[in-house]
Scaffold this motif. Structure first.
Motif, PDB file in Angstrom:
ATOM      1  N   UNK A 119       0.773  -1.270  -0.097  1.00 47.96           N
ATOM      2  CA  UNK A 119       0.004   0.019  -0.037  1.00 47.96           C
ATOM      3  C   UNK A 119       0.964   1.306   0.045  1.00 47.96           C
ATOM      4  N   UNK A 120       1.915   1.184   0.704  1.00 51.65           N
ATOM      5  CA  UNK A 120       3.021   2.465   0.727  1.00 51.65           C
ATOM      6  C   UNK A 120       3.266   2.717  -0.538  1.00 51.65           C
ATOM      7  N   UNK A 121       3.518   1.558  -1.300  1.00 55.09           N
ATOM      8  CA  UNK A 121       4.009   1.721  -2.744  1.00 55.09           C
ATOM      9  C   UNK A 121       3.128   2.429  -3.789  1.00 55.09           C
ATOM     10  N   UNK A 122       1.843   2.420  -3.246  1.00 57.38           N
ATOM     11  CA  UNK A 122       0.703   3.087  -4.013  1.00 57.38           C
ATOM     12  C   UNK A 122       0.779   4.893  -3.798  1.00 57.38           C
ATOM     13  N   UNK A 123       1.537   5.022  -2.753  1.00 57.33           N
ATOM     14  CA  UNK A 123       1.345   6.356  -2.270  1.00 57.33           C
ATOM     15  C   UNK A 123       2.803   7.155  -2.628  1.00 57.33           C
ATOM     16  N   UNK A 124       3.289   7.325  -3.685  1.00 56.84           N
ATOM     17  CA  UNK A 124       4.802   7.758  -3.748  1.00 56.84           C
ATOM     18  C   UNK A 124       4.977   8.947  -3.078  1.00 56.84           C
ATOM     19  N   UNK A 125       6.361   9.058  -2.446  1.00 53.11           N
ATOM     20  CA  UNK A 125       6.686  10.247  -1.657  1.00 53.11           C
ATOM     21  C   UNK A 125       6.219   9.941  -0.102  1.00 53.11           C
ATOM     22  N   UNK A 126       5.297   9.036   0.204  1.00 52.81           N
ATOM     23  CA  UNK A 126       4.787   8.810   1.561  1.00 52.81           C
ATOM     24  C   UNK A 126       5.577   9.108   2.476  1.00 52.81           C
ATOM     25  N   UNK A 149      -4.729   6.745  -1.176  1.00 51.96           N
ATOM     26  CA  UNK A 149      -4.052   5.736  -1.836  1.00 51.96           C
ATOM     27  C   UNK A 149      -4.940   4.242  -1.884  1.00 51.96           C
ATOM     28  N   UNK A 150      -5.395   4.315  -0.476  1.00 60.48           N
ATOM     29  CA  UNK A 150      -6.448   2.946  -0.516  1.00 60.48           C
ATOM     30  C   UNK A 150      -7.882   3.300  -1.206  1.00 60.48           C
ATOM     31  N   UNK A 151      -8.350   4.356  -0.957  1.00 62.20           N
ATOM     32  CA  UNK A 151      -9.496   4.819  -1.606  1.00 62.20           C
ATOM     33  C   UNK A 151      -9.510   5.146  -2.903  1.00 62.20           C
ATOM     34  N   UNK A 152      -8.375   5.200  -3.703  1.00 60.19           N
ATOM     35  CA  UNK A 152      -8.350   5.305  -5.029  1.00 60.19           C
ATOM     36  C   UNK A 152      -8.190   3.900  -5.692  1.00 60.19           C
ATOM     37  N   UNK A 153      -8.153   2.945  -4.867  1.00 61.29           N
ATOM     38  CA  UNK A 153      -8.239   1.324  -5.390  1.00 61.29           C
ATOM     39  C   UNK A 153      -9.711   1.128  -5.332  1.00 61.29           C
ATOM     40  N   UNK A 154     -10.455   1.602  -4.856  1.00 62.59           N
ATOM     41  CA  UNK A 154     -11.961   1.216  -4.679  1.00 62.59           C
ATOM     42  C   UNK A 154     -12.640   1.756  -5.851  1.00 62.59           C
ATOM     43  N   UNK A 155     -13.287   0.955  -6.697  1.00 60.09           N
ATOM     44  CA  UNK A 155     -13.931   1.293  -7.995  1.00 60.09           C
ATOM     45  C   UNK A 155     -15.316   2.150  -7.510  1.00 60.09           C
ATOM     46  N   UNK A 156     -15.641   2.902  -8.592  1.00 60.38           N
ATOM     47  CA  UNK A 156     -16.764   3.630  -8.294  1.00 60.38           C
ATOM     48  C   UNK A 156     -18.004   2.842  -8.092  1.00 60.38           C
ATOM     49  N   UNK A 157     -18.159   1.806  -8.772  1.00 61.63           N
ATOM     50  CA  UNK A 157     -19.256   0.799  -8.323  1.00 61.63           C
ATOM     51  C   UNK A 157     -19.298   0.301  -6.975  1.00 61.63           C
ATOM     52  N   UNK A 158     -17.906  -0.261  -6.432  1.00 65.90           N
ATOM     53  CA  UNK A 158     -17.713  -0.699  -5.162  1.00 65.90           C
ATOM     54  C   UNK A 158     -18.278   0.464  -4.236  1.00 65.90           C
ATOM     55  N   UNK A 159     -17.789   1.706  -4.464  1.00 64.03           N
ATOM     56  CA  UNK A 159     -18.037   2.876  -3.615  1.00 64.03           C
ATOM     57  C   UNK A 159     -19.587   3.075  -3.367  1.00 64.03           C
ATOM     58  N   UNK A 160     -20.200   3.050  -4.510  1.00 67.31           N
ATOM     59  CA  UNK A 160     -21.782   3.305  -4.544  1.00 67.31           C
ATOM     60  C   UNK A 160     -22.431   1.949  -3.890  1.00 67.31           C
ATOM     61  N   UNK A 161     -21.913   0.977  -3.882  1.00 65.76           N
ATOM     62  CA  UNK A 161     -22.346  -0.204  -3.346  1.00 65.76           C
ATOM     63  C   UNK A 161     -22.376  -0.001  -1.856  1.00 65.76           C
ATOM     64  N   UNK A 162     -21.201   0.147  -1.318  1.00 64.52           N
ATOM     65  CA  UNK A 162     -21.093   0.398   0.109  1.00 64.52           C
ATOM     66  C   UNK A 162     -21.782   1.630   0.780  1.00 64.52           C
TER      67      UNK A 162
END
Length: 503
Positions: A119-126, A149-162
């Protein structure tokens, strides 16, 4: 709502009305949860609950069972202060349990998190940001970066469902309106806009959105997406559990730190002036006593710019405001600033043996969440959960506000119930005097509950403001003594439309 009273006159005035026999059930105004994070809570409801973990081994086992290659795992709720041993797992242990998957594991207060290397690798410079730790929890700016970074990995469809899962869960608990406390770093503009749009559906609770940012660009965002104000989780400081709430004196269990202050009085005043002049609600997340002092001084500075009348008319608000004294409460009341608070914080972490006492010592901890002090000063109270920090549980919150773990800090059942119903509407600007009540002319926001014996009571005769004589016709409430069963919601109605029915 067009009639409240006896059957005879009601049937005569409305002969064609549909009749629903409640068979002994009782009706109350619908609850308002004045502080939520819908997507985070929906992900929590849809994912792994770390609240049950009692040590590092439990947490790692939960990660091992839920992690999937290539998919981000977002889980919430660990609280090392309740563990049998407070040692946190290392990043290497998390990486092994996750099998290389990106993992974000938020602490119960959502102000720090354990993360995997992926996950840290998904946030460059963290790793260069304040709050980064090579092996322990990340906080501050680094925490915001890994959340994004974690939220960017959630798709719009998944976000709307939750989000929809969250809103339906809220409706099933008698909640007709929620206040979403979104902000850059913990959410996104798209997330808030989508949630506000969902809240326009007649089959779901209302969503009052707040965007926790400042400046002209933030003002443009709020207007574009229909946010009620630039308030909510605009951070003046952090949280006690993560030792980031700003204190005047050091933490008892960490004498080298007094927490973090993210805004000073001048910045707070600038934001309040901007919102007041724009006709927007301003507000701040503020917990520690040094943070509260800075916010109060910021309002004083803002008054010099816009005047008291304009400031009062802004109906601004504060979130949490846990370490506030009587003098500060009087100042806030004079500015008509509402306090959006979470009674379950005290239930979970108060008392002489809770997390507050561990972090602050028993003497300072005893002064936290002083509902009675704020109410006595005239500060409008609005109760909520801060879900997923504490669960959506409005009746439990009302009970916690009555049975405060510090003697003298609780309020009466009726005052607590009002803070969780009409108080929430008022904190969002609906100050017509009837919204959130069961009177003719009020919006039909109500809930129907399974039959229980109702009582009229107050915790202390000195603060009782209504008669307990049945002839006074003061509405009763369910028994709220600790351990007493709380009502089950049978039906929730928003603007006359059923949004939940147990049938």
């Amino acid at each position: 709502m067009v009639w409240v009273g006896q059957d005879g006159p009601g049937r005569a005035l409305h002969p064609d009305a549909e009749v629903v026999d409640l068979d002994g059930a009782f009706v109350t105004p619908g609850f308002v949860d004045a502080h939520v994070h819908a997507t985070n809570t929906g992900l929590h409801l849809d994912g792994v609950d770390l609240a049950a973990a009692r040590d590092a081994g439990d947490l790692l086992a939960a990660v091992r069972s839920a992690a999937r290659p290539g998919q981000v795992l977002i889980a919430h709720g660990w609280d090392e202060t309740r563990w049998s041993h407070p040692r946190l797992p290392s990043r290497a242990e998390i990486d092994e349990a996750a099998g290389g998957a990106p993992v974000y594991l938020s602490r119960v207060d959502v102000h720090s998190a354990l993360v995997s290397s992926a996950l840290a690798d998904l946030a460059p410079g963290v790793t260069d940001l304040p709050g980064w730790s090579d092996d322990g929890p990340v906080t501050r700016e680094a925490h915001s970066a890994v959340i994004a970074a974690s939220r960017a990995a959630v798709t719009p469809e998944h976000r709307r469902r939750v989000q929809e899962t969250f809103l339906r869960t809220a409706a099933s608990l008698g909640i007709v309106s929620v206040h979403e406390n979104a902000a850059p770093g913990i959410s996104s503009e798209e997330d808030l806009a989508g949630l506000i749009e969902l809240g326009t559906r007649p089959d779901l609770p209302e969503v009052v959105g707040y965007w926790g940012a400042t400046g002209q660009d933030a003002l443009a965002v709020a207007r574009r997406i229909g946010a009620r104000g630039l308030a909510g989780d605009l951070l003046a400081d952090g949280a006690l559990g993560s030792r980031t709430a700003a204190l005047h004196e050091p933490y008892t269990d960490a004498p080298a730190t007094t927490g973090n202050r993210y805004l000073d009085a001048a910045q707070i005043a600038e934001h309040v002036v901007l919102c007041t002049e724009a006709g927007m609600q301003a507000g701040f997340h503020v917990i520690g006593d040094a943070g509260v002092s800075e916010v109060v001084e910021g309002f004083r500075l803002a008054e010099k710019e816009v005047g008291r009348r304009a400031l009062v008319g802004g109906k601004h608000r504060l979130e949490h405001v846990e370490m506030v004294d009587a003098d500060q409460a009087a100042v806030l009341a004079g500015y008509n600033v509402a306090a959006s608070m979470q009674p379950l914080f005290d239930a979970h972490w108060g008392g002489t043996d809770g997390m507050y006492a561990t972090r602050l010592g028993a003497d300072r901890a005893a002064g936290l969440n002083p509902f009675s002090t704020l109410a006595a000063a005239g500060v409008p109270l609005a109760f909520g959960s801060d879900a997923p920090v504490t669960p959506l549980a409005p009746w439990e919150s009302v009970r916690a506000a009555v049975h405060h773990r510090t003697a003298g800090s609780g309020i009466s059942p009726r005052a607590a119930f009002n803070a969780h119903t009409r108080g929430g509407h008022r904190a969002a600007g609906a100050d017509d005097g009837i919204t959130g009540t069961l009177v003719p002319g009020a919006p039909a926001h109500y809930a129907v509950w399974e039959p229980v014996e109702l009582v009229v009571s107050a915790p202390d005769n000195r603060v009782q403001r209504w008669s307990t004589d049945p002839r006074a016709r003061v509405p009763g409430l369910p028994p709220l003594e600790p351990g007493a069963p709380l009502p089950t919601c049978l039906r929730t109605v928003r603007h006359g439309e059923v949004i939940h029915s147990r049938d």
